[in-house]
Design an enzyme around this catalytic site. Structure first.
Site, PDB file in Angstrom:
ATOM      1  N   GLY A 283      37.834  28.999  40.664  1.00 13.01           N
ATOM      2  CA  GLY A 283      37.592  30.593  40.754  1.00 13.01           C
ATOM      3  C   GLY A 283      36.488  31.346  40.008  1.00 13.01           C
ATOM      4  O   GLY A 283      35.523  30.619  39.814  1.00 13.01           O
ATOM      5  N   ALA A 284      36.828  32.446  39.610  1.00  9.53           N
ATOM      6  CA  ALA A 284      35.735  33.261  38.972  1.00  9.53           C
ATOM      7  C   ALA A 284      36.569  33.982  37.784  1.00  9.53           C
ATOM      8  O   ALA A 284      37.671  34.576  38.179  1.00  9.53           O
ATOM      9  CB  ALA A 284      35.001  34.067  39.774  1.00  9.53           C
ATOM     10  N   MET A 285      35.792  34.489  36.741  1.00  9.73           N
ATOM     11  CA  MET A 285      36.182  35.054  35.615  1.00  9.73           C
ATOM     12  C   MET A 285      35.397  36.313  34.944  1.00  9.73           C
ATOM     13  O   MET A 285      34.368  35.688  34.877  1.00  9.73           O
ATOM     14  CB  MET A 285      36.639  34.093  34.619  1.00  9.73           C
ATOM     15  CG  MET A 285      37.262  34.874  33.267  1.00  9.73           C
ATOM     16  SD  MET A 285      38.593  35.770  33.657  1.00  9.73           S
ATOM     17  CE  MET A 285      38.215  37.334  32.240  1.00  9.73           C
ATOM     18  N   GLU A 286      35.951  37.287  34.981  1.00 13.47           N
ATOM     19  CA  GLU A 286      35.050  38.512  35.028  1.00 13.47           C
ATOM     20  C   GLU A 286      34.532  38.817  33.698  1.00 13.47           C
ATOM     21  O   GLU A 286      34.155  40.078  33.094  1.00 13.47           O
ATOM     22  CB  GLU A 286      35.611  39.824  35.513  1.00 13.47           C
ATOM     23  CG  GLU A 286      37.003  40.340  34.702  1.00 13.47           C
ATOM     24  CD  GLU A 286      38.277  39.689  35.237  1.00 13.47           C
ATOM     25  OE1 GLU A 286      38.437  38.872  35.881  1.00 13.47           O
ATOM     26  OE2 GLU A 286      39.551  40.343  34.720  1.00 13.47           O
ATOM     27  N   ASN A 287      34.536  38.072  32.608  1.00 17.34           N
ATOM     28  CA  ASN A 287      34.047  38.165  31.125  1.00 17.34           C
ATOM     29  C   ASN A 287      33.020  39.260  31.130  1.00 17.34           C
ATOM     30  O   ASN A 287      32.039  38.973  31.679  1.00 17.34           O
ATOM     31  CB  ASN A 287      33.572  36.894  30.408  1.00 17.34           C
ATOM     32  CG  ASN A 287      34.454  35.894  30.725  1.00 17.34           C
ATOM     33  OD1 ASN A 287      35.753  35.741  30.499  1.00 17.34           O
ATOM     34  ND2 ASN A 287      33.987  34.634  31.446  1.00 17.34           N
ATOM     35  N   HIS A 319      34.096  41.543  43.476  1.00 15.26           N
ATOM     36  CA  HIS A 319      35.203  41.690  42.849  1.00 15.26           C
ATOM     37  C   HIS A 319      34.977  41.544  41.493  1.00 15.26           C
ATOM     38  O   HIS A 319      35.458  42.376  40.662  1.00 15.26           O
ATOM     39  CB  HIS A 319      36.261  40.584  43.681  1.00 15.26           C
ATOM     40  CG  HIS A 319      37.608  40.496  42.596  1.00 15.26           C
ATOM     41  ND1 HIS A 319      38.773  41.128  43.013  1.00 15.26           N
ATOM     42  CD2 HIS A 319      37.898  40.139  41.421  1.00 15.26           C
ATOM     43  CE1 HIS A 319      39.671  41.063  42.382  1.00 15.26           C
ATOM     44  NE2 HIS A 319      39.210  40.387  41.281  1.00 15.26           N
ATOM     45  N   GLU A 320      34.473  40.550  41.041  1.00  8.22           N
ATOM     46  CA  GLU A 320      34.226  40.236  39.607  1.00  8.22           C
ATOM     47  C   GLU A 320      33.480  41.450  38.775  1.00  8.22           C
ATOM     48  O   GLU A 320      33.532  41.747  37.686  1.00  8.22           O
ATOM     49  CB  GLU A 320      33.598  38.701  39.264  1.00  8.22           C
ATOM     50  CG  GLU A 320      34.170  37.619  39.884  1.00  8.22           C
ATOM     51  CD  GLU A 320      35.595  37.596  39.337  1.00  8.22           C
ATOM     52  OE1 GLU A 320      36.089  37.998  38.356  1.00  8.22           O
ATOM     53  OE2 GLU A 320      36.469  37.011  40.316  1.00  8.22           O
ATOM     54  N   HIS A 323      35.296  44.547  37.708  1.00 10.73           N
ATOM     55  CA  HIS A 323      35.943  44.442  36.711  1.00 10.73           C
ATOM     56  C   HIS A 323      35.266  44.834  35.706  1.00 10.73           C
ATOM     57  O   HIS A 323      35.854  45.220  34.582  1.00 10.73           O
ATOM     58  CB  HIS A 323      36.625  42.941  36.580  1.00 10.73           C
ATOM     59  CG  HIS A 323      37.824  42.637  37.320  1.00 10.73           C
ATOM     60  ND1 HIS A 323      38.857  43.386  37.338  1.00 10.73           N
ATOM     61  CD2 HIS A 323      38.120  41.609  37.974  1.00 10.73           C
ATOM     62  CE1 HIS A 323      39.718  42.632  37.897  1.00 10.73           C
ATOM     63  NE2 HIS A 323      39.149  41.355  38.347  1.00 10.73           N
ATOM     64  N   GLU A 342      43.737  43.848  39.063  1.00  4.91           N
ATOM     65  CA  GLU A 342      43.389  43.068  40.299  1.00  4.91           C
ATOM     66  C   GLU A 342      43.393  43.769  41.496  1.00  4.91           C
ATOM     67  O   GLU A 342      42.378  43.570  42.347  1.00  4.91           O
ATOM     68  CB  GLU A 342      44.352  41.736  40.378  1.00  4.91           C
ATOM     69  CG  GLU A 342      44.122  40.929  39.166  1.00  4.91           C
ATOM     70  CD  GLU A 342      42.545  40.435  38.906  1.00  4.91           C
ATOM     71  OE1 GLU A 342      41.902  40.244  39.820  1.00  4.91           O
ATOM     72  OE2 GLU A 342      42.193  40.185  37.534  1.00  4.91           O
TER      73      GLU A 342
HETATM   74 ZN   LIG Z   1      39.882  39.856  39.372  1.00  7.70          ZN
END
Ligand SMILES: [Zn+2]
Length: 898
Positions: A283-287, A319-320, A323, A342
């Site tokens: 997946g992906a993470m919005e740090n 999407h990321e 955030h 989300e």
């Molecule tokens: Zn998200």
């Protein structure tokens, strides 16, 4: 034990408050030093945390998990340092308690300095400081380090106040090998050589932010940069990847930042934005400022991917980046508001994509099916929330395990559907104005769901909380049942909760939803009429009408049978049913017919679908094919002649559209629109019942394996692999399977690799099924996304379903020990969901009953949902088995009439 050393625990708020930190001190700043050792899989470091003392206190409680604290020193306001000999660990709550030598008065400023060490986690764990492996250009294995903070991973890297509401600033320093690149949220302030093989990298101080957004990346990295946005946007990847292949996502990222900044009306506050492709990441993470993605989302070649995959990548990036404002500038006060984080990022994505790539028709995509990891946003909300195991969007959470379980599809899919409903109701401009106000009011701070409703209320003058809360606080949604009265030209509408597996008990049917009917007639769309009671009567032009025009409402419509027949005939002749309305009709009829609570059955669904032979719209065809896959999935364990008849029915439905396309079906021309490419791809993928398609797939497969990889267009590559593997006549030996496995091991194309992964599980012969299972569990498959793609394919055929069940029951203890959270839950779901018969259901229930107290609890919510889905299928097939046979026979779809 914990009670006698922590006087605050259990007092601050009711129930389970043990997991929350007390409010005696507040961290304001962290000075962090980290030295990861990638080779040895460990790290060491130190942190100085600056606190404001809010109440007279004799202790400090911090989160800490799986790290060893080496030293602790208290530095008082006066500058005096006192060594603290011992800290107390509390493993269950993932905290450490630091006793202070004397009571510190409220109003003081103190610092705590700690040194610590810990282990790097395997990338499968996706929490804390992870280490993943990839093969470098030189053919040698290399290590790569990256972090995953959300939701509770940062406490595995350094002791901290690891709650989203406890924002602070961070100044970070990394010691890494020369030759490696190190990244974090902020840009680099200085870099200096400290020995022949080590360097020190100091990052600038961040704005106030939540701990879960802190990120570090360490490895050999290349990058490309875009200057199309106000601050530089970069994509980083390991040297074995062709960094130029990130161009598509780099451009998408820069455009998304421009679009989001304009929409949100406040500037992105950091000096740079990095997007990093990490091997083995799921997946992906919005740090903040340092967004981490699985490689396939970022650096797979645009020209080597299907149109749908490219779109999917753009959605993930957008999407990321949403955030970076909603989530990162303003953060949820606690995890129970994470649904909004989300859902809003999803809403903002569709909104941004509508501006950037209008030709993709994002909101049609939303209604007809979301490309993102197979989550059909609107359809998923309708499907999941009609399951007895569903839950309200807003649920209280406390423990780390509860926190990780709320990141599920109900939260995402239903949340976005509700925001879309709200934005339509308030008007998109007003909605955005409210969001801007919300971001201004709470910038660099935290907010609850109600804070957003307040801002929207201020801007719109409406009582937003009242409008929306019933949808977020209650489980489920209604089905509107209609009775027509020709004489008075009215319809009587009643509402009840809709459950896919049948009858709704009265106690689950108490909520009355305010439903905008949005009735479409020849006179236009009625925007005003609302049903807010159990039932009511409305005047309507009975010549033609359809409720829920544009499918913006979260409810289903159950028309009388005669109306379904009328609508079938009016699909095209009325000129009034948009493609989205047609999608909605198919979806509603499928749900109503299969829930078995009305006079409408599967044969009526088949009759209705027969009107779509001239359909030419991509979204509508996707819905038709999903609907037929559902039928096939429920009938999977029925006799082979009925399965063959179902396939013939499908082939007949598709014959006109396929005939019209001819060989264009598998040849793609440059400049073809996204919709046209995806339209052909989805048809090809579902046309294995056609001899010509099967032969073409086989021919293209051979060309590909002979080295002409360009012979197979990426739009149909996965289908070609799958069709060849799933046809026993084409793969009566292991040959094709082994060829694909070889491709997986040798190709540099991430798109091809992912297509192989998705295809392998479709080989149905038992030895290959076993081989696939072994492969999925081997170290060759690093990311959980990949593993679940394999299990998902296995759960689509009889031998695969049996093998998954055998695997689950035979390795229960090990699986329970290893897997948890949403990924483990999905896996257990795959092992159960394929079943369709009463006896199978009983077998599953018996087994799970025996495992009570032995790990079932860990997957309880997921199992409840999976079992209800199986129950729905069992009931459906029992009810309609006979009439489906009769209908298929009457319409000539059985091969022989014996
Ligand atoms: Zn998200």
């Amino acid at each position: 034990m914990r009670d006698h050393y922590n006087p605050f625990i259990g007092q601050s708020s009711p129930e389970n408050a043990d997991y929350r930190l007390p409010k005696n001190v507040k961290p304001t700043h962290y000075d962090l030093h980290l030295e990861p050792d990638l080779e040895n899989g460990s790290f060491g470091g130190s942190v100085v945390i600056h606190f404001d003392v809010l109440q007279d206190t004799k202790f400090i409680l911090l989160n800490s998990d799986e790290i060893k604290i080496l030293t602790t020193v208290l530095v008082q306001s006066s500058g005096k340092s006192i060594k603290i000999e011992r800290v107390h660990y509390h493993e269950l709550q993932q905290t450490i308690m630091i006793p202070l030598p004397e009571s510190i008065p409220a109003g003081s400023k103190i610092r705590i300095r700690q040194t610590f060490k810990g282990r790097l986690n395997s990338s499968k764990k996706m929490s804390g400081f992870n280490r993943s492996r990839y093969v470098g250009r030189d053919g040698k294995p290399k290590w790569f380090g990256s972090t995953q903070g959300q939701p509770t991973g940062i406490r595995q890297i350094f002791p901290c106040a690891d709650e989203p509401g406890l924002k602070a600033t961070f100044s970070s320093t990394l010691i890494v090998d020369q030759g490696l690149t190190a990244l974090s949220n902020m840009d680099i302030a200085s870099e200096e050589e400290i020995s022949s093989d080590k360097k020190k990298i100091v990052f600038n101080k961040t704005p106030p932010m939540s701990t879960y957004l802190v990120a570090f990346v360490v490895g050999e990295l290349n990058y490309i940069e875009s200057n199309d946005y106000r601050v530089p946007v970069r994509i980083y990847a390991t040297p074995d990847r062709d960094i130029k292949q990130g161009a598509f996502c780099l451009d998408a990222g820069a455009r998304a930042m421009v679009s989001h900044e304009e929409t949100f009306g406040s500037p992105y506050p950091l000096p740079k934005l990095d997007m990093v492709a990490v091997p083995g990441h799921s997946g992906a993470m919005e740090n903040w400022g340092c967004v981490i993605y699985g490689e396939q989302y970022l650096v797979s070649d645009e020209s080597d991917a299907s149109a749908k995959d490219n779109l999917s990548k753009a959605y993930v990036v957008t999407h990321e980046l949403a955030h970076q404002w909603f989530g990162n500038i303003v953060t949820a006060s606690w995890w129970d508001s994470i649904w909004l984080n989300e859902s809003f990022a999803d809403w903002a994505t569709y909104n941004a994509v509508t501006h950037i790539w209008p030709e993709w028709e994002p909101w049609s995509e939303f209604v007809a099916g979301h490309p993102n990891g197979g989550l059909n946003a609107y359809q998923a909300a309708l499907a999941l929330d009609s399951n007895r195991g569903s839950h309200p969007i807003e649920v209280p959470v406390n423990t780390p395990s509860e926190i990780s379980q709320i990141f599920d599809s109900i939260t995402y899919a239903k949340g976005c559907t509700i925001l879309r409903m709200l934005s339509e109701f308030l008007g998109v401009e007003v909605f955005i104005e409210g969001v801007r106000l919300h971001l201004k009011r709470h910038a660099f701070g935290n907010a609850t769901t109600n804070d957003l409703w307040d801002s929207l209320g201020t801007v719109s003058g409406q009582d937003v909380q009242k409008i929306i809360s019933i949808w977020t606080q209650k489980v489920g949604y209604p089905v509107l049942s209609i009775i027509e009265d020709e004489e008075s030209k009215t319809i009587e509408i009643s509402q009840h909760r809709f459950l896919q597996s049948g009858k709704v008990p009265p106690e689950a049917d108490r909520v009355l939803y305010p439903v905008y009917l949005k009735t479409k007639t020849q006179q236009g769309i009625d925007q005003k009429s609302q049903l807010s009671s159990r039932e009511n009567t409305f005047p309507v032009d009975l010549k033609f009408y359809k409720l829920n025009a544009g499918q913006t409402g979260l409810y289903r419509i159950s028309y009388p049978l005669s109306r379904w027949k009328n609508l079938g005939q009016q699909l095209y002749s009325s000129g009034l049913l948009s493609s989205i309305d047609r999608v909605g009709l198919i979806s509603d009829l499928r749900a109503i017919a299969t829930a078995g609570q009305t006079e409408i059955h599967t044969s009526h669904l088949f009759g209705f679908l027969s009107h779509f032979k001239n359909e030419r719209n991509y979204f509508v065809w996707r819905q038709i094919l999903v609907c037929l896959q559902d039928v096939y999935g429920a009938w999977l364990f029925e006799d082979s002649s009925t399965l063959a008849a179902l396939k013939r029915f499908q082939a007949d439905l598709m014959s006109k559209v396929l005939g019209g396309l001819g060989q264009d079906l598998w040849s793609f021309k440059p400049g073809e629109s996204y919709k046209e490419q995806s339209f052909k791809a989805v048809l090809f993928g579902n046309a294995a019942g056609y001899e010509i398609v099967k032969l073409t797939a086989s021919y293209l497969f051979d060309q590909f394996m002979d080295g002409d990889t360009k012979a197979v267009n990426p739009n149909i590559r996965q289908a070609v692999f799958r069709i060849v593997l799933s046809d026993p006549k084409l793969s009566d030996n292991d040959d094709n399977y082994n060829k694909l496995l070889h491709v997986f091991r040798t190709t540099s194309s991430l798109g091809t690799r992912s297509d192989v992964i998705k295809a392998l599980g479709h080989a149905t012969c038992p030895t290959l099924v076993q081989k696939t299972l072994d492969f999925a569990n081997s170290t060759e498959v690093q990311s959980t996304t990949d593993r679940n793609a394999i299990f998902s394919a296995l759960s689509a055929h009889q031998n695969g379903i049996d093998a998954l069940w055998k695997y689950l029951t035979g390795n229960w203890d090990e699986i329970v020990g290893e897997r948890g959270g949403i990924m483990g839950g999905r896996f257990v779901g795959f092992c159960v969901e394929g079943f369709t018969r009463e006896g199978q259901l009983k077998k599953v229930e018996d087994f799970l009953r025996r495992q009570k107290g032995n790990g079932v609890e860990k997957f309880e919510k997921f199992l409840e949902q999976s079992l209800d889905a199986v129950r729905a299928k069992v009931g459906w097939v029992e009810r309609d088995r006979k009439e489906v046979r009769e209908w298929l026979r009457a319409n000539g779809y059985y091969e022989d009439d014996s």
